[in-house]
Design a protein around this motif. Structure first.
Motif, PDB file in Angstrom:
ATOM      1  N   HIS A   1       7.854   2.133  52.425  1.00 58.14           N
ATOM      2  CA  HIS A   1       8.027   0.981  53.213  1.00 58.14           C
ATOM      3  C   HIS A   1       8.689  -0.267  52.419  1.00 58.14           C
ATOM      4  O   HIS A   1       9.710  -0.771  52.780  1.00 58.14           O
ATOM      5  CB  HIS A   1       6.780   0.402  53.673  1.00 58.14           C
ATOM      6  N   PHE A   2       8.636  -0.114  50.847  1.00 59.86           N
ATOM      7  CA  PHE A   2       9.276  -1.360  50.253  1.00 59.86           C
ATOM      8  C   PHE A   2       9.610  -0.551  48.768  1.00 59.86           C
ATOM      9  O   PHE A   2       8.669   0.035  48.100  1.00 59.86           O
ATOM     10  CB  PHE A   2       8.198  -2.124  50.192  1.00 59.86           C
ATOM     11  N   VAL A   3      10.560  -1.110  48.330  1.00 62.78           N
ATOM     12  CA  VAL A   3      11.240  -0.674  46.960  1.00 62.78           C
ATOM     13  C   VAL A   3      11.530  -2.065  46.255  1.00 62.78           C
ATOM     14  O   VAL A   3      12.658  -2.561  46.663  1.00 62.78           O
ATOM     15  CB  VAL A   3      12.210   0.342  46.831  1.00 62.78           C
ATOM     16  N   ALA A   4      11.034  -2.448  45.143  1.00 64.35           N
ATOM     17  CA  ALA A   4      11.264  -3.599  44.527  1.00 64.35           C
ATOM     18  C   ALA A   4      12.791  -3.559  44.023  1.00 64.35           C
ATOM     19  O   ALA A   4      13.159  -2.773  43.402  1.00 64.35           O
ATOM     20  CB  ALA A   4      10.286  -4.083  43.492  1.00 64.35           C
ATOM     21  N   ALA A   5      13.483  -4.645  44.354  1.00 66.40           N
ATOM     22  CA  ALA A   5      14.870  -4.886  43.848  1.00 66.40           C
ATOM     23  C   ALA A   5      14.732  -5.026  42.344  1.00 66.40           C
ATOM     24  O   ALA A   5      15.486  -4.661  41.548  1.00 66.40           O
ATOM     25  CB  ALA A   5      15.446  -5.835  44.507  1.00 66.40           C
ATOM     26  N   ARG A   6      13.710  -5.665  41.824  1.00 61.80           N
ATOM     27  CA  ARG A   6      13.315  -5.657  40.285  1.00 61.80           C
ATOM     28  C   ARG A   6      12.086  -5.156  39.915  1.00 61.80           C
ATOM     29  O   ARG A   6      11.113  -5.099  40.745  1.00 61.80           O
ATOM     30  CB  ARG A   6      13.376  -7.378  39.876  1.00 61.80           C
ATOM     31  N   PRO A   7      11.884  -4.570  39.070  1.00 58.43           N
ATOM     32  CA  PRO A   7      10.532  -3.954  38.734  1.00 58.43           C
ATOM     33  C   PRO A   7       9.851  -5.022  38.108  1.00 58.43           C
ATOM     34  O   PRO A   7       9.204  -5.059  36.983  1.00 58.43           O
ATOM     35  CB  PRO A   7      11.032  -2.781  37.318  1.00 58.43           C
ATOM     36  N   ARG A   8       9.213  -5.942  38.943  1.00 61.69           N
ATOM     37  CA  ARG A   8       8.072  -6.815  38.567  1.00 61.69           C
ATOM     38  C   ARG A   8       6.900  -6.682  39.576  1.00 61.69           C
ATOM     39  O   ARG A   8       7.061  -6.708  40.816  1.00 61.69           O
ATOM     40  CB  ARG A   8       9.029  -8.163  38.950  1.00 61.69           C
ATOM     41  N   GLU A   9       5.723  -6.708  39.058  1.00 61.31           N
ATOM     42  CA  GLU A   9       4.659  -6.682  39.871  1.00 61.31           C
ATOM     43  C   GLU A   9       4.658  -7.836  40.809  1.00 61.31           C
ATOM     44  O   GLU A   9       4.104  -7.508  41.984  1.00 61.31           O
ATOM     45  CB  GLU A   9       3.372  -6.630  38.978  1.00 61.31           C
ATOM     46  N   THR A  10       4.987  -8.988  40.490  1.00 61.77           N
ATOM     47  CA  THR A  10       5.055  -9.923  41.534  1.00 61.77           C
ATOM     48  C   THR A  10       5.638  -9.715  42.799  1.00 61.77           C
ATOM     49  O   THR A  10       5.277 -10.265  43.710  1.00 61.77           O
ATOM     50  CB  THR A  10       5.478 -11.298  40.919  1.00 61.77           C
ATOM     51  N   ASP A  11       7.006  -9.277  42.449  1.00 60.23           N
ATOM     52  CA  ASP A  11       7.786  -8.775  43.572  1.00 60.23           C
ATOM     53  C   ASP A  11       6.887  -7.921  44.784  1.00 60.23           C
ATOM     54  O   ASP A  11       7.137  -7.813  45.941  1.00 60.23           O
ATOM     55  CB  ASP A  11       9.078  -8.290  43.297  1.00 60.23           C
ATOM     56  N   LEU A  12       6.428  -6.928  43.823  1.00 59.43           N
ATOM     57  CA  LEU A  12       5.673  -5.826  44.600  1.00 59.43           C
ATOM     58  C   LEU A  12       4.494  -6.524  45.502  1.00 59.43           C
ATOM     59  O   LEU A  12       4.120  -6.011  46.875  1.00 59.43           O
ATOM     60  CB  LEU A  12       5.202  -4.917  43.716  1.00 59.43           C
ATOM     61  N   LEU A  13       3.823  -7.498  44.852  1.00 58.45           N
ATOM     62  CA  LEU A  13       2.557  -7.919  45.676  1.00 58.45           C
ATOM     63  C   LEU A  13       3.152  -8.983  46.462  1.00 58.45           C
ATOM     64  O   LEU A  13       2.571  -9.166  47.807  1.00 58.45           O
ATOM     65  CB  LEU A  13       1.703  -8.709  44.492  1.00 58.45           C
ATOM     66  N   ASP A  14       4.335  -9.826  46.419  1.00 61.91           N
ATOM     67  CA  ASP A  14       4.815 -10.582  47.557  1.00 61.91           C
ATOM     68  C   ASP A  14       5.348  -9.911  48.581  1.00 61.91           C
ATOM     69  O   ASP A  14       5.115 -10.421  50.008  1.00 61.91           O
ATOM     70  CB  ASP A  14       5.994 -11.294  46.970  1.00 61.91           C
ATOM     71  N   ALA A  15       5.728  -8.589  48.611  1.00 65.42           N
ATOM     72  CA  ALA A  15       6.029  -7.775  49.660  1.00 65.42           C
ATOM     73  C   ALA A  15       4.955  -7.258  50.585  1.00 65.42           C
ATOM     74  O   ALA A  15       5.272  -7.426  51.834  1.00 65.42           O
ATOM     75  CB  ALA A  15       6.682  -6.392  49.219  1.00 65.42           C
ATOM     76  N   LEU A  16       3.655  -7.390  50.161  1.00 60.70           N
ATOM     77  CA  LEU A  16       2.597  -7.031  51.055  1.00 60.70           C
ATOM     78  C   LEU A  16       2.331  -8.254  52.005  1.00 60.70           C
ATOM     79  O   LEU A  16       1.769  -8.246  53.003  1.00 60.70           O
ATOM     80  CB  LEU A  16       1.239  -7.190  50.185  1.00 60.70           C
ATOM     81  N   ALA A  17       3.037  -9.472  51.710  1.00 60.47           N
ATOM     82  CA  ALA A  17       2.684 -10.799  52.505  1.00 60.47           C
ATOM     83  C   ALA A  17       3.310 -10.706  53.645  1.00 60.47           C
ATOM     84  O   ALA A  17       2.742 -11.187  55.051  1.00 60.47           O
ATOM     85  CB  ALA A  17       3.235 -11.900  51.725  1.00 60.47           C
ATOM     86  N   SER A  18       4.461  -9.725  53.879  1.00 57.86           N
ATOM     87  CA  SER A  18       4.912  -9.562  55.266  1.00 57.86           C
ATOM     88  C   SER A  18       4.291  -8.721  56.181  1.00 57.86           C
ATOM     89  O   SER A  18       4.636  -8.576  57.426  1.00 57.86           O
ATOM     90  CB  SER A  18       6.239  -8.771  55.124  1.00 57.86           C
ATOM     91  N   TYR A  19       3.366  -8.208  55.799  1.00 59.30           N
ATOM     92  CA  TYR A  19       2.473  -7.336  56.679  1.00 59.30           C
ATOM     93  C   TYR A  19       1.401  -8.278  57.669  1.00 59.30           C
ATOM     94  O   TYR A  19       0.644  -8.914  57.090  1.00 59.30           O
ATOM     95  CB  TYR A  19       1.229  -6.393  55.884  1.00 59.30           C
TER      96      TYR A  19
END
Length: 239
Positions: free
Chosen positions: A215-233
């Motif tokens: 579903h999602f691949v972070a453009a930068r290897p940052r945990e914050t970016d990964l967690l932020d992506a969950l907010a779109s659900y």
């Protein structure tokens, strides 16, 4: 959102806490166990220390010969742990091996000798790029990340009950092991139906190669970016 954290400790518990703070329901069930190899580092002298994983830091904490060496850490978390361990001075890389190699080349002259503290399962970078640029890189296998023999019971139960929405993948190996263990426990279908969030394209590779929708691949290897992506659900990141 009900999220499986499959990465090993000690990072898994920290990620679980971060998820809970954002209103998610974490399932902390690692599929890898990190252990020290108890091997001594090779003899120096060295001009710098490469850290491509925070898992290597505990093995370096009490090595007197490495004190005071410039440390090149792949990203923010690894850099922070290196500083806490009294290593350094520490320079923080951008989160990927190529960027780490470029950082070393900016700071140290070609011909410098580096010690790369790594795990038993390692990738050719950044050592290959540094060697091509004239650096000497010695390997120190400081830790191993062993796969569990079976999927944790909590993960099996959650997959069987349809009690998960997503899974976070932090490394290529943990993603591959999670997939293999899910298939081996006859929960491969449920695993594939989860929303898969990956820290990088490299992490996503074994899933995509097996036909698992990512579903999602972070453009930068940052945990914050990964967690932020969950907010779109469903708009707010919570189920």
């Amino acid at each position: 959102m009900r999220v499986w954290v499959a990465r090993p400790e000690p990072g898994a518990a920290r990620t679980g806490a971060a998820l809970a703070a954002r209103g998610h329901i974490p399932l902390v069930a690692p599929v890898l166990v990190v252990r020290s190899t108890d091997a001594p580092p090779p003899d120096g002298p060295f001009d710098g220390l490469l850290l491509t994983s925070a898992n290597a830091v505990p093995a370096l904490r009490d090595v007197a010969a490495l004190r005071g060496l410039p440390v090149f850490a792949v990203g923010a978390r690894t850099a922070a742990l290196a500083i806490e361990a009294g290593l350094g001075p520490v320079r923080e890389g951008p989160g990927d091996a190529a960027g780490l190699a470029a950082l070393v080349a900016q700071v140290l002259p070609a011909g410098s000798r580096l010690l790369h503290a790594t795990g038993t399962a390692r990738k050719p970078e950044p050592a290959a790029s540094l060697a091509a640029a004239g650096f000497s890189v010695a390997l120190f296998v400081a830790y191993a990340a062993d796969a569990l023999p079976a999927l944790p019971n909590s993960a099996q139960d959650a997959l069987a009950a349809g009690a998960l929405d997503a899974v976070l993948h932090y490394s290529r190996r943990s993603a591959a092991v999670a997939l293999a263990l899910a298939d081996g426990s006859n929960h491969g279908g449920a695993f594939r139906r989860l929303r898969h969030y990956c820290l990088s394209a490299d992490v996503a590779f074994p899933l995509e190669a097996a036909g698992v929708p990512v579903h999602f691949v972070a453009a930068r290897p940052r945990e914050t970016d990964l967690l932020d992506a969950l907010a779109s659900y469903r708009g707010d990141g919570a189920r």
